[in-house]
Design a protein around this motif. Structure first.
Motif, PDB file in Angstrom:
ATOM      1  N   GLU A 238      -5.260  14.950   3.062  1.00  0.00           N
ATOM      2  CA  GLU A 238      -6.071  15.400   1.931  1.00  0.00           C
ATOM      3  C   GLU A 238      -7.195  14.401   1.680  1.00  0.00           C
ATOM      4  O   GLU A 238      -7.031  13.191   1.859  1.00  0.00           O
ATOM      5  N   TYR A 239      -8.346  14.905   1.247  1.00  0.00           N
ATOM      6  CA  TYR A 239      -9.494  14.046   0.948  1.00  0.00           C
ATOM      7  C   TYR A 239      -9.760  14.067  -0.548  1.00  0.00           C
ATOM      8  O   TYR A 239      -9.973  15.127  -1.136  1.00  0.00           O
ATOM      9  N   GLY A 240      -9.766  12.885  -1.169  1.00  0.00           N
ATOM     10  CA  GLY A 240      -9.928  12.806  -2.615  1.00  0.00           C
ATOM     11  C   GLY A 240     -11.312  12.430  -3.089  1.00  0.00           C
ATOM     12  O   GLY A 240     -11.561  12.410  -4.295  1.00  0.00           O
ATOM     13  N   GLY A 241     -12.235  12.118  -2.157  1.00  0.00           N
ATOM     14  CA  GLY A 241     -13.586  11.745  -2.552  1.00  0.00           C
ATOM     15  C   GLY A 241     -13.643  10.378  -3.217  1.00  0.00           C
ATOM     16  O   GLY A 241     -12.775   9.523  -3.015  1.00  0.00           O
ATOM     17  N   HIS A 242     -14.674  10.174  -4.015  1.00  0.00           N
ATOM     18  CA  HIS A 242     -14.871   8.876  -4.663  1.00  0.00           C
ATOM     19  C   HIS A 242     -13.764   8.589  -5.670  1.00  0.00           C
ATOM     20  O   HIS A 242     -13.389   9.450  -6.468  1.00  0.00           O
ATOM     21  N   LEU A 243     -13.240   7.374  -5.599  1.00  0.00           N
ATOM     22  CA  LEU A 243     -12.229   6.930  -6.550  1.00  0.00           C
ATOM     23  C   LEU A 243     -12.737   5.682  -7.249  1.00  0.00           C
ATOM     24  O   LEU A 243     -12.916   4.642  -6.612  1.00  0.00           O
ATOM     25  N   PRO A 244     -12.993   5.737  -8.564  1.00  0.00           N
ATOM     26  CA  PRO A 244     -13.388   4.512  -9.266  1.00  0.00           C
ATOM     27  C   PRO A 244     -12.323   3.437  -9.081  1.00  0.00           C
ATOM     28  O   PRO A 244     -11.116   3.731  -9.143  1.00  0.00           O
ATOM     29  N   ASN A 245     -12.756   2.224  -8.876  1.00  0.00           N
ATOM     30  CA  ASN A 245     -11.811   1.181  -8.514  1.00  0.00           C
ATOM     31  C   ASN A 245     -10.775   0.909  -9.594  1.00  0.00           C
ATOM     32  O   ASN A 245      -9.642   0.537  -9.302  1.00  0.00           O
ATOM     33  N   TYR A 246     -11.152   1.116 -10.856  1.00  0.00           N
ATOM     34  CA  TYR A 246     -10.199   0.856 -11.931  1.00  0.00           C
ATOM     35  C   TYR A 246      -9.059   1.869 -11.942  1.00  0.00           C
ATOM     36  O   TYR A 246      -8.058   1.670 -12.628  1.00  0.00           O
ATOM     37  N   LYS A 247      -9.195   2.971 -11.201  1.00  0.00           N
ATOM     38  CA  LYS A 247      -8.119   3.947 -11.110  1.00  0.00           C
ATOM     39  C   LYS A 247      -7.203   3.713  -9.899  1.00  0.00           C
ATOM     40  O   LYS A 247      -6.225   4.442  -9.698  1.00  0.00           O
ATOM     41  N   VAL A 248      -7.517   2.718  -9.103  1.00  0.00           N
ATOM     42  CA  VAL A 248      -6.738   2.438  -7.897  1.00  0.00           C
ATOM     43  C   VAL A 248      -5.264   2.168  -8.199  1.00  0.00           C
ATOM     44  O   VAL A 248      -4.388   2.685  -7.485  1.00  0.00           O
ATOM     45  N   PRO A 249      -4.904   1.370  -9.217  1.00  0.00           N
ATOM     46  CA  PRO A 249      -3.472   1.155  -9.471  1.00  0.00           C
ATOM     47  C   PRO A 249      -2.698   2.445  -9.715  1.00  0.00           C
ATOM     48  O   PRO A 249      -1.557   2.577  -9.254  1.00  0.00           O
ATOM     49  N   GLU A 250      -3.309   3.387 -10.415  1.00  0.00           N
ATOM     50  CA  GLU A 250      -2.643   4.661 -10.688  1.00  0.00           C
ATOM     51  C   GLU A 250      -2.391   5.435  -9.394  1.00  0.00           C
ATOM     52  O   GLU A 250      -1.366   6.105  -9.244  1.00  0.00           O
ATOM     53  N   VAL A 251      -3.338   5.326  -8.456  1.00  0.00           N
ATOM     54  CA  VAL A 251      -3.205   6.046  -7.189  1.00  0.00           C
ATOM     55  C   VAL A 251      -2.193   5.353  -6.275  1.00  0.00           C
ATOM     56  O   VAL A 251      -1.337   5.999  -5.666  1.00  0.00           O
ATOM     57  N   PHE A 252      -2.281   4.037  -6.146  1.00  0.00           N
ATOM     58  CA  PHE A 252      -1.311   3.307  -5.329  1.00  0.00           C
ATOM     59  C   PHE A 252       0.120   3.611  -5.776  1.00  0.00           C
ATOM     60  O   PHE A 252       1.035   3.710  -4.952  1.00  0.00           O
ATOM     61  N   ALA A 253       0.313   3.750  -7.090  1.00  0.00           N
ATOM     62  CA  ALA A 253       1.655   3.962  -7.609  1.00  0.00           C
ATOM     63  C   ALA A 253       2.261   5.292  -7.163  1.00  0.00           C
ATOM     64  O   ALA A 253       3.488   5.460  -7.201  1.00  0.00           O
ATOM     65  N   ARG A 254       1.412   6.232  -6.710  1.00  0.00           N
ATOM     66  CA  ARG A 254       1.911   7.557  -6.328  1.00  0.00           C
ATOM     67  C   ARG A 254       2.319   7.638  -4.853  1.00  0.00           C
ATOM     68  O   ARG A 254       2.763   8.691  -4.394  1.00  0.00           O
ATOM     69  N   TYR A 255       2.145   6.540  -4.116  1.00  0.00           N
ATOM     70  CA  TYR A 255       2.421   6.578  -2.680  1.00  0.00           C
ATOM     71  C   TYR A 255       3.312   5.412  -2.273  1.00  0.00           C
ATOM     72  O   TYR A 255       3.443   4.410  -2.991  1.00  0.00           O
ATOM     73  N   HIS A 256       3.898   5.530  -1.091  1.00  0.00           N
ATOM     74  CA  HIS A 256       4.880   4.552  -0.622  1.00  0.00           C
ATOM     75  C   HIS A 256       4.272   3.423   0.214  1.00  0.00           C
ATOM     76  O   HIS A 256       4.893   2.361   0.331  1.00  0.00           O
ATOM     77  N   VAL A 257       3.095   3.641   0.781  1.00  0.00           N
ATOM     78  CA  VAL A 257       2.549   2.635   1.697  1.00  0.00           C
ATOM     79  C   VAL A 257       1.041   2.821   1.813  1.00  0.00           C
ATOM     80  O   VAL A 257       0.515   3.930   1.622  1.00  0.00           O
ATOM     81  N   THR A 258       0.352   1.737   2.117  1.00  0.00           N
ATOM     82  CA  THR A 258      -1.070   1.799   2.426  1.00  0.00           C
ATOM     83  C   THR A 258      -1.351   0.924   3.639  1.00  0.00           C
ATOM     84  O   THR A 258      -0.492   0.125   4.069  1.00  0.00           O
TER      85      THR A 258
END
Length: 377
Positions: A238-258
């Motif tokens: 899936e492609y999510g487009g631009h992600l403001p950096n301050y929202k990165v913690p919320e996104v990382f929390a939804r996944y198991h690995v990067t």
């Protein structure tokens, strides 16, 4: 201290990674009682793209995450140096600024009496050396560069007599684990595709392993060419487009690995420089796989803070380990976060900066933090 900073943008991180570190450092400087003024040019490229994509209201959204920060705009064709530089103790000019501005601020130094530093967080020293050679650093007190290999280049070329390695770091107040957020998928990758600087690497080290393992994955970023979007679609990414950096913690929390996939210049020509992404991932407690990057300055502990994989097959192997072994996943998350808190927060970098400016002759009493945190007053 009164600190004046000239950067491309504080308000926008659209394809502008320098905003990440800048926001964290400015927040820490303010917490410690320093007066901070950030100046960015009107109609800057990053901010214009951000507003084109999301509307004008997006330009001020960052302040809801960084309530103590504000940016100041100036007309690049006619800067009001008197208003901007009067009373400054320290001025820092970032390397995204044009040659004329870098030189002009240097020329104003004698008039206003500040200490003056250049800040380099890019690979232009090797990728656009002709442009770098045109900067006039004759009135600068030194440079802050984000890797030891870059420091050595500055010294070898004789651009500056004083150069300090000042690594990027994570704003640990914002970038932290969010354990109550529900998982949505296996892997998330946050990064801009760019100008073919790592297309082959992204295909081999990310897209192919995801497809072969059948993972539920999502990519965020900008400047994705059609070839990338086609490959992602084929791999069910899936492609999510631009992600403001301050929202990165919320996104990382939804996944198991990067996964960290460095740009080619940081692998082949400027080895040892970690960009901001690994710091932020480790701060957020998401297990990290780092590809191709060599930690020549021993900032982290490979194998404990993150896993290493230098080809697609090894990436697959490490992904399977993390996704199938909760104990390993938890240990990586704990170790990575602990290393950030011990050595690589923006507070650490502010303390390093305070020590540097004392070397430059700024009075010690100007660098002493306030006893009261202004956020708690």
């Amino acid at each position: 201290m009164k600190i004046v900073l000239f950067y491309h943008s504080l308000a926008s991180d659209w394809n502008h990674g320098n905003a990440h570190f800048l926001r964290g450092v400015c927040s820490e400087l303010i917490r410690k009682g320093h007066e901070v003024k950030v100046y960015e040019p009107e109609k800057g490229w990053s901010l214009e793209n951000l507003m084109n994509d999301h509307g004008p209201e997006k330009a001020s959204e960052f302040q809801s995450y960084y309530p103590t920060l504000e940016t100041n705009f100036y007309a690049p064709e006619k800067p009001d140096f008197s208003a901007m530089l009067s009373g400054a103790d320290l001025v820092i000019v970032h390397e995204w600024n044009p040659h004329e501005l870098v030189e002009a601020i240097g020329e104003k130094k004698k008039e206003y009496g500040y200490k003056l530093l250049f800040h380099d967080t890019h690979h232009r020293v090797v990728s656009d050396s002709d442009s770098m050679e045109k900067y006039n650093f004759s009135n600068y007190d030194g440079a802050l560069v984000f890797g030891e290999v870059l420091r050595n280049i500055y010294l070898d070329k004789g651009w500056m007599s004083e150069v300090w390695t000042w690594h990027e770091a994570s704003d640990a107040e914002l970038f932290k684990p969010l354990p109550d957020v529900q998982k949505e998928g296996d892997l998330v990758w946050i990064g801009n595709w760019g100008d073919n600087e790592r297309t082959d690497e992204l295909m081999e080290l990310l897209v192919k392993p995801i497809k072969e393992l059948g993972l539920k994955a999502k990519f965020y970023g900008v400047r994705y060419p059609q070839i990338a979007l086609n490959a992602m679609r084929d791999a069910n990414i899936e492609y999510g487009g631009h992600l403001p950096n301050y929202k990165v913690p919320e996104v990382f929390a939804r996944y198991h690995v990067t996964v960290h996939v460095p740009r080619r210049n940081y692998v082949k020509i400027l080895p040892g420089i970690p960009t901001i992404r690994p710091f932020e991932a480790l701060a957020c407690g998401i297990p990290l796989i780092s590809t191709q990057w060599q930690d020549k300055e021993h900032l982290f502990t490979p194998g404990q803070d993150y896993l290493v994989a230098n080809n697609g097959e090894k990436v697959k192997e490490q992904l399977q380990k993390i996704l199938q072994n909760k104990s390993l996943s938890g240990q990586l998350a704990e170790n990575g976060r602990k290393t950030i808190l011990n050595k690589h927060t923006c507070r650490h970098r502010v303390e390093e900066l305070e020590a540097i400016v004392e070397q430059l002759g700024i009075a010690h009493e100007l660098t002493i933090p306030l006893l009261i945190n202004p956020l708690e007053a």
